[in-house]
Scaffold this motif. Structure first.
Motif, mmCIF file in Angstrom:
data_model
loop_
_atom_site.group_PDB
_atom_site.id
_atom_site.type_symbol
_atom_site.label_atom_id
_atom_site.label_comp_id
_atom_site.label_asym_id
_atom_site.label_seq_id
_atom_site.Cartn_x
_atom_site.Cartn_y
_atom_site.Cartn_z
ATOM 1 N N PHE A 78 -64.259 7.740 -31.584
ATOM 2 C CA PHE A 78 -63.528 8.058 -33.071
ATOM 3 C C PHE A 78 -61.664 8.956 -32.923
ATOM 4 O O PHE A 78 -61.837 9.779 -31.459
ATOM 5 C CB PHE A 78 -64.129 9.073 -33.522
ATOM 6 C CG PHE A 78 -65.282 9.269 -34.228
ATOM 7 C CD1 PHE A 78 -65.370 8.527 -35.135
ATOM 8 C CD2 PHE A 78 -66.308 9.475 -34.116
ATOM 9 C CE1 PHE A 78 -66.628 8.626 -35.911
ATOM 10 C CE2 PHE A 78 -67.502 9.617 -34.300
ATOM 11 C CZ PHE A 78 -68.125 8.440 -34.908
ATOM 12 N N LEU A 98 -70.920 11.523 -29.401
ATOM 13 C CA LEU A 98 -69.567 11.708 -30.180
ATOM 14 C C LEU A 98 -67.840 11.275 -29.248
ATOM 15 O O LEU A 98 -67.279 9.864 -30.050
ATOM 16 C CB LEU A 98 -69.209 13.049 -30.860
ATOM 17 C CG LEU A 98 -70.510 13.321 -31.077
ATOM 18 C CD1 LEU A 98 -69.523 15.208 -31.973
ATOM 19 C CD2 LEU A 98 -69.992 13.394 -32.921
ATOM 20 N N LEU A 146 -63.416 19.889 -33.153
ATOM 21 C CA LEU A 146 -64.436 20.404 -33.607
ATOM 22 C C LEU A 146 -65.109 22.061 -32.766
ATOM 23 O O LEU A 146 -64.315 21.576 -31.236
ATOM 24 C CB LEU A 146 -65.576 19.591 -33.049
ATOM 25 C CG LEU A 146 -65.972 18.306 -34.404
ATOM 26 C CD1 LEU A 146 -66.951 17.644 -33.779
ATOM 27 C CD2 LEU A 146 -66.141 19.055 -35.218
ATOM 28 N N ILE A 187 -59.031 16.097 -35.563
ATOM 29 C CA ILE A 187 -60.019 17.214 -36.029
ATOM 30 C C ILE A 187 -60.223 17.803 -34.959
ATOM 31 O O ILE A 187 -60.783 17.011 -33.555
ATOM 32 C CB ILE A 187 -61.255 17.024 -36.435
ATOM 33 C CG1 ILE A 187 -60.857 16.193 -37.629
ATOM 34 C CG2 ILE A 187 -62.707 18.229 -36.871
ATOM 35 C CD1 ILE A 187 -62.078 16.053 -38.817
ATOM 36 N N LEU A 218 -61.531 12.590 -33.448
ATOM 37 C CA LEU A 218 -60.888 13.432 -32.110
ATOM 38 C C LEU A 218 -60.359 14.083 -31.218
ATOM 39 O O LEU A 218 -60.060 13.494 -29.988
ATOM 40 C CB LEU A 218 -62.316 13.147 -31.475
ATOM 41 C CG LEU A 218 -62.883 14.064 -30.376
ATOM 42 C CD1 LEU A 218 -63.472 15.388 -30.954
ATOM 43 C CD2 LEU A 218 -64.758 13.697 -29.703
ATOM 44 N N LYS A 219 -59.769 15.735 -31.623
ATOM 45 C CA LYS A 219 -58.989 15.433 -30.969
ATOM 46 C C LYS A 219 -59.156 16.610 -29.815
ATOM 47 O O LYS A 219 -58.836 16.570 -28.373
ATOM 48 C CB LYS A 219 -57.809 16.046 -31.431
ATOM 49 C CG LYS A 219 -56.621 16.971 -30.872
ATOM 50 C CD LYS A 219 -55.024 16.968 -31.695
ATOM 51 C CE LYS A 219 -54.115 17.572 -31.114
ATOM 52 N NZ LYS A 219 -53.895 18.372 -30.887
ATOM 53 N N LEU A 259 -65.627 13.030 -38.432
ATOM 54 C CA LEU A 259 -65.260 12.633 -36.990
ATOM 55 C C LEU A 259 -64.213 10.962 -38.010
ATOM 56 O O LEU A 259 -63.355 10.359 -36.732
ATOM 57 C CB LEU A 259 -65.481 12.195 -35.849
ATOM 58 C CG LEU A 259 -65.893 13.630 -35.327
ATOM 59 C CD1 LEU A 259 -66.446 13.490 -34.408
ATOM 60 C CD2 LEU A 259 -64.613 14.661 -35.022
ATOM 61 N N ASN A 260 -65.224 10.600 -38.730
ATOM 62 C CA ASN A 260 -64.749 9.136 -38.872
ATOM 63 C C ASN A 260 -63.994 9.333 -39.967
ATOM 64 O O ASN A 260 -63.216 8.141 -41.003
ATOM 65 C CB ASN A 260 -66.015 8.239 -39.780
ATOM 66 C CG ASN A 260 -65.998 7.191 -40.409
ATOM 67 O OD1 ASN A 260 -65.385 6.569 -38.919
ATOM 68 N ND2 ASN A 260 -66.575 6.313 -41.565
ATOM 69 N N SER A 282 -70.961 13.070 -37.136
ATOM 70 C CA SER A 282 -69.689 11.583 -37.905
ATOM 71 C C SER A 282 -69.285 11.437 -38.174
ATOM 72 O O SER A 282 -68.106 10.738 -38.189
ATOM 73 C CB SER A 282 -70.905 10.291 -37.138
ATOM 74 O OG SER A 282 -71.936 10.355 -38.161
ATOM 75 N N ILE A 321 -62.882 19.134 -28.706
ATOM 76 C CA ILE A 321 -63.714 19.918 -28.821
ATOM 77 C C ILE A 321 -64.641 20.599 -28.128
ATOM 78 O O ILE A 321 -64.518 20.384 -27.131
ATOM 79 C CB ILE A 321 -64.698 18.411 -29.265
ATOM 80 C CG1 ILE A 321 -66.708 18.588 -29.584
ATOM 81 C CG2 ILE A 321 -65.558 17.289 -27.259
ATOM 82 C CD1 ILE A 321 -67.839 17.475 -29.840
#
Ligand code: NAI
Length: 325
Positions: free
Chosen positions: A63, A58, A39, A37, A66-67, A26-27, A23, A69
Motif C-alpha cells: 500500500f 499488510l 498505524l 497512515i 502505509l507510512k 491503507l487503501n 486493508s 506500522i
C-alpha cells in the motif's frame, strides 16, 4: 500528499481487522487516497504473534499510503498523538457468561484505554468503539478520558444502519436507499426506523420508501435487522466481520469528511436527551456530519410504538451504565 494521520486499531489480530478494516484504511477508503497512515496496532500479548503475521501481509500488499506500522500491547504507546482510534478489541462473550460478567470484563479494558486516551490523546482525537457492548464501552471510555470532549467519542451502529438500508432495497426492489436510521442500543432492543427513507426506483424516480413498504414488510425488516448478528453466527460459526469492517470505515469516513447533502446516517453518540434517551448515555441516532463534527437530526416523526421501543432500549442502556459506572 497530506500530512499523515496516526490511526490506532485495537484488536488488530482479530476478524474485523483482518477481514477488511486494515486493508480499507491503507487503501485510502476512509481518509482518502492522498492521506498517508501511521498505524498503531494495539493487541494483548497472546495475539501479538498473529498480529505480526497480519503486519507481514499488510507489507505484502504494498500500500503506498502505509507510512509506518507498529504493534504494541501498551495503550499509552498506542494512543500517543492518535488522530483516529478504532477500538475493536474486546473480551468476547463466552459460554455460560452472564451479560453482567461481559460488561465487567470489558469495563476493565475501556477504563484503561480511556485513562490512556486522557493522557496521550489530543483535543481532536476521534474514537469509534466497535467492541461490544459498544455503547456502554464508549460511555466508559469517554468518562475516563474526561480531558477530551464527549463529542469525540462514538460507537458503531452503522452495521445495523447498513443492514436496514439493504433490507429496504430488498423489499422494494429499489436502489440508492438513504435516510433509514437506528435508535438506541446496539443490541436486540435497537430500533430501526425506515419511514423517513427515500429510494430510487428502477425507472430512476426518487420516492418515499414508505409508499412501497407494507406494515408487514416493515416488521420483517425490523426483525431481520435485530436478528442479523445471530443469523450470521448461525451460518458462519463466527460473528460478522466483513460487513462490520465496511461499516466501521463508513462511520469514520462520514464523520471525518461529512455526510452527503440531504442524507443522514446512524452513529452511536452521547445523547443530548432527544427522542427520550437520557442525556449522557451513548445511543444510536440519525446524524449529519460536517467539518468533522456530528449533529443529531432532531424532529423526525415517530409512531407511539417506535417511541416506546426507544424507551425500552434507553432503559437497557441505563441499566448497563448503572452496572459499570
Ligand atoms: P475477534 O475475537 O476476532 O478479535 C478480537 C481481538 O481483540 C483479538 O485479536 C483479541 O486479542 C483482541 N483484544 C482483546 N482484548 C483486547 C485488549 N484489551 N486490547 C486490545 N486488543 C484486545 O473479534 P472480532 O470479530 O474482530 O470482533 C471484535 C469486537 O467487535 C467484538 O466485541 C464484537 O462483538 C464486536 N462487533 C461489533 C459490531 C457492531 O456493530 N458494533 C459488529 C460486529 C462485531
Amino acid at each position: 500528499f497530506k500530512e499523515p494521520l496516526r490511526v490506532v486499531v485495537s484488536g488488530a489480530a482479530g476478524q474485523i481487522s483482518y477481514s477488511g478494516l486494515l486493508s480499507k484504511l491503507l487503501n485510502g477508503d476512509c481518509f482518502g487516497r492522498d492521506t498517508p497512515i501511521e498505524l498503531r496496532l494495539l493487541e494483548i500479548p497472546p495475539a501479538v504473534r498473529a498480529c505480526e503475521g497480519v503486519v507481514k501481509e499488510l507489507h505484502d500488499c504494498a500500500f503506498p499510503l502505509l507510512k509506518d506500522i507498529k504493534i504494541t500491547t501498551e495503550a499509552d504507546e498506542a494512543f500517543d498523538g492518535v488522530d483516529y482510534a478504532f477500538l475493536v478489541g474486546a473480551f468476547p462473550r463466552k459460554k455460560g457468561m452472564e451479560r453482567s460478567d461481559l460488561l465487567q470484563r470489558n469495563k476493565d479494558i475501556f477504563v484503561k484505554q480511556g485513562k490512556s486516551l486522557n493522557r496521550f490523546g489530543k483535543e481532536t482525537t476521534k474514537v469509534v468503539v466497535v467492541g461490544n457492548p459498544a455503547n456502554t464501552n464508549a460511555l466508559i471510555c469517554s468518562e475516563y478520558a474526561h480531558s477530551l470532549p464527549k463529542k469525540n467519542f462514538s460507537c458503531m451502529s452503522r452495521l445495523d444502519h447498513n443492514r436496514t438500508i439493504s433490507q429496504v432495497a430488498k423489499h422494494t426492489g429499489a436502489t440508492h436507499v438513504k435516510n433509514c436510521c437506528i435508535f438506541g442500543n446496539h443490541s436486540p432492543t435497537m430500533v430501526p426506523v425506515v419511514e423517513p427513507a427515500t429510494l430510487e426506483t428502477k425507472e430512476g424516480l426518487t420516492v418515499a420508501a414508505d409508499c412501497l413498504l407494507t406494515s408487514v414488510s416493515k416488521e420483517m425488516i425490523t426483525d431481520t435487522v435485530r436478528q442479523r448478528g445471530s443469523e450470521i453466527i448461525a451460518f458462519r460459526g463466527l460473528s460478522s466481520a466483513l460487513s462490520a469492517a465496511k461499516a466501521a470505515v463508513d462511520h469514520v469516513k462520514d464523520w471525518a469528511s461529512g455526510t452527503q447533502p440531504g442524507e443522514f446516517v446512524s452513529m452511536g453518540v452521547c445523547s443530548d436527551g432527544s427522542y427520550g434517551v437520557p442525556e449522557g448515555l451513548f445511543s444510536s441516532y440519525p446524524v449529519v456530519c460536517k467539518g468533522g463534527e456530528w449533529s443529531i437530526v432532531h424532529g423526525l416523526g415517530l409512531s407511539e410504538a417506535q417511541k416506546e421501543a426507544i424507551e425500552i432500549s434507553a432503559k437497557e442502556l441505563l441499566k448497563e451504565a448503572e452496572m459499570v459506572l
